[in-house]
Design a protein around this motif. Structure first.
Motif, PDB file in Angstrom:
ATOM      1  N   LEU A 149      44.336  42.266  27.305  1.00 37.15           N
ATOM      2  CA  LEU A 149      42.989  42.175  28.185  1.00 37.15           C
ATOM      3  C   LEU A 149      42.655  43.936  28.168  1.00 37.15           C
ATOM      4  O   LEU A 149      43.408  44.926  28.082  1.00 37.15           O
ATOM      5  N   PRO A 150      41.252  44.062  28.134  1.00 40.94           N
ATOM      6  CA  PRO A 150      40.994  45.351  28.316  1.00 40.94           C
ATOM      7  C   PRO A 150      40.760  46.007  29.545  1.00 40.94           C
ATOM      8  O   PRO A 150      40.506  45.351  30.519  1.00 40.94           O
ATOM      9  N   ALA A 151      40.919  47.320  29.441  1.00 44.90           N
ATOM     10  CA  ALA A 151      40.744  47.989  30.703  1.00 44.90           C
ATOM     11  C   ALA A 151      39.571  48.308  31.179  1.00 44.90           C
ATOM     12  O   ALA A 151      38.359  48.138  30.305  1.00 44.90           O
ATOM     13  N   GLU A 170      42.281  50.633  34.985  1.00 41.04           N
ATOM     14  CA  GLU A 170      42.693  49.395  35.661  1.00 41.04           C
ATOM     15  C   GLU A 170      42.514  48.230  34.599  1.00 41.04           C
ATOM     16  O   GLU A 170      41.783  48.060  33.513  1.00 41.04           O
ATOM     17  N   VAL A 171      43.558  47.267  34.590  1.00 49.36           N
ATOM     18  CA  VAL A 171      43.492  46.256  33.903  1.00 49.36           C
ATOM     19  C   VAL A 171      43.858  44.803  34.724  1.00 49.36           C
ATOM     20  O   VAL A 171      44.969  45.089  35.472  1.00 49.36           O
ATOM     21  N   CYS A 172      43.078  44.007  34.769  1.00 51.13           N
ATOM     22  CA  CYS A 172      43.161  42.981  35.726  1.00 51.13           C
ATOM     23  C   CYS A 172      43.681  41.532  34.886  1.00 51.13           C
ATOM     24  O   CYS A 172      42.981  41.319  33.864  1.00 51.13           O
ATOM     25  N   GLU A 173      44.605  40.875  35.507  1.00 52.15           N
ATOM     26  CA  GLU A 173      45.109  39.675  34.979  1.00 52.15           C
ATOM     27  C   GLU A 173      44.579  38.586  36.139  1.00 52.15           C
ATOM     28  O   GLU A 173      45.504  38.434  37.061  1.00 52.15           O
ATOM     29  N   THR A 174      43.511  37.844  35.848  1.00 55.85           N
ATOM     30  CA  THR A 174      43.075  36.888  36.811  1.00 55.85           C
ATOM     31  C   THR A 174      42.680  35.663  36.298  1.00 55.85           C
ATOM     32  O   THR A 174      42.348  35.352  35.239  1.00 55.85           O
ATOM     33  N   ARG A 175      43.014  34.395  37.212  1.00 56.81           N
ATOM     34  CA  ARG A 175      42.660  33.028  36.869  1.00 56.81           C
ATOM     35  C   ARG A 175      42.177  32.491  38.154  1.00 56.81           C
ATOM     36  O   ARG A 175      42.986  32.540  39.249  1.00 56.81           O
ATOM     37  N   PHE A 176      41.053  31.948  38.006  1.00 54.27           N
ATOM     38  CA  PHE A 176      40.426  31.382  39.217  1.00 54.27           C
ATOM     39  C   PHE A 176      41.393  30.399  39.954  1.00 54.27           C
ATOM     40  O   PHE A 176      41.680  29.307  39.264  1.00 54.27           O
TER      41      PHE A 176
END
Length: 393
Positions: A149-151, A170-176
């Motif tokens: 995942l990109p920063a 920051e690197v975000c790992e998110t799923r709605f």
């Protein structure tokens, strides 16, 4: 104390076909002055093949020359310390753009298509072996998503008085409707010192509880790794992961030279703090003239895995030093053993580490003695297949 802030995007990027060799000085760096001298930085955008679009931030601190990859989760691609290249020669000629890494491919091992870093994070929702649901579909792919995942929001700060460079992103790992985790990465470089500081924070920025896993996959090849190289840890007990690891349990800490057809072996242990509160692991060369050490806080990284993959050089001769919140089994197994990390809404966990390049034989001997002292000079107890640590295979 005076800080200088530099917006990463104001450092002009140089487009290149191939990554720059870290053994050579940067050709046209940006200079960030400090009391002891000047940090040198250069931003590259790669153009060739599956590297196309990958960004590298190369930093020269007069003690470390390092390539950080914002495109790939803020991994450290390679480093150069004390005249020694740190990293390994993966058959994957990276750094590979995440768009070419099929993390969710049906077998769950697509992550391997991009694997060639010195230092890569695995998680945040899962790490370890691929995990499948009842219908055979991949539920948790090998080593998770955060490394592809990109920063964002990358900034540089110089503490000019103390000659410290801070690199943050920051690197975000998110799923709605599923989870919302944010990794704050913070690297620290002291001018002239042969080390890299790592202060990571993982926060559940969602409104409902969730859980996480995190493993630091730190990979070293030649010239530190070689026939007769040794692994040094302070653990009182070392456990073979599977039947293959049992075969060479008696020589778990010793390494072969490149061996065609070698099948990987993994050994598990608990992280034991030294007198300064840090757990430590060191790979030393056969002649003990150089080494690589990982210092980390066992309060949040209580477990350690040693990955031995001494295959032929062309196939990726490497070993892994892997502090983690658990062991690299499936997430389902780790959860059943209570080794996933719960995070309430808004809750954070901090992970601290220091990567040290060693090119002084006296320093190698000092760390070896310190780690042996944790066991009173006795060898570690060796155990086969602890059912609470080792997933049935």
């Amino acid at each position: 104390m005076t800080f200088t802030s530099t917006n990463y995007h104001q450092i002009e990027a140089t487009s290149v076909q191939q990554p720059p060799p870290l053994s050579q000085p940067l050709p046209n760096p940006t200079l960030l002055a400090c009391a002891e001298g000047a940090f040198k930085l250069q931003r590259f955008v790669l153009l060739d093949g599956m590297r196309q679009g990958v960004e590298l931030l190369v930093i020269d601190t007069e003690g470390v020359r390092v390539a950080i990859c914002p495109t790939r989760g803020m991994s450290i691609w390679k480093a150069y310390i004390g005249g020694v290249d740190l990293g390994w020669n993966s058959p994957v000629e990276g750094p590979i753009h995440p768009s070419f890494v099929p993390v969710d491919e049906p077998r769950g091992i697509g992550w391997l298509d991009g694997f060639d870093e010195l230092f890569v994070r695995c998680g945040l929702r899962s790490f370890g072996a691929p995990d499948y649901d009842g219908s055979g579909r991949v539920q948790w792919p090998v080593h998770g998503r955060i490394g592809n995942l990109p920063a964002q929001n990358l900034q540089l700060f110089v503490d000019t008085q103390h000659s410290i460079l801070h690199v943050q992103a920051e690197v975000c790992e998110t799923r709605f409707l599923q989870y919302n985790l944010k990794l704050n990465v913070h690297y620290m470089f002291i001018f002239g010192e042969p080390a890299i500081g790592v202060n990571d924070t993982v926060t559940n920025i969602g409104g409902t509880p969730t859980s996480m896993q995190l493993l630091y996959h730190i990979n070293v090849g030649t010239p530190v790794l070689g026939r007769g190289a040794k692994m040094h840890i302070g653990a009182k007990r070392v456990v073979a992961r599977d039947a293959r690891a049992v075969e060479d349990l008696q020589t778990w800490d010793e390494y072969l030279g490149p061996t065609s057809g070698y099948a990987e072996q993994v050994y598990f242990s608990e992280s034991v703090p030294c007198s300064d509160g840090w757990a430590k692991a060191m790979l030393s060369s056969a002649d003990q003239s150089r080494g690589f050490a990982v210092h980390y806080m066992p309060s949040t990284l209580p477990y350690f895995s040693q990955w031995k993959n001494t295959v032929a050089e062309a196939d990726g001769y490497v070993t892994g030093l892997e502090p983690a919140t658990g062991f690299p089994n499936t997430r389902t197994f780790e959860e059943s053993q209570g080794r996933t990390v719960p995070l309430a809404a808004g809750e954070s966990r901090k992970f601290m580490m220091r990567l040290e390049g060693i090119y002084d034989p006296d320093r190698v001997l000092q760390l070896e003695s310190e780690l042996n002292g944790l066991r009173g000079g006795k060898p570690a107890e060796l155990q086969e297949l602890d059912p609470q640590w080792c997933m049935p295979r």
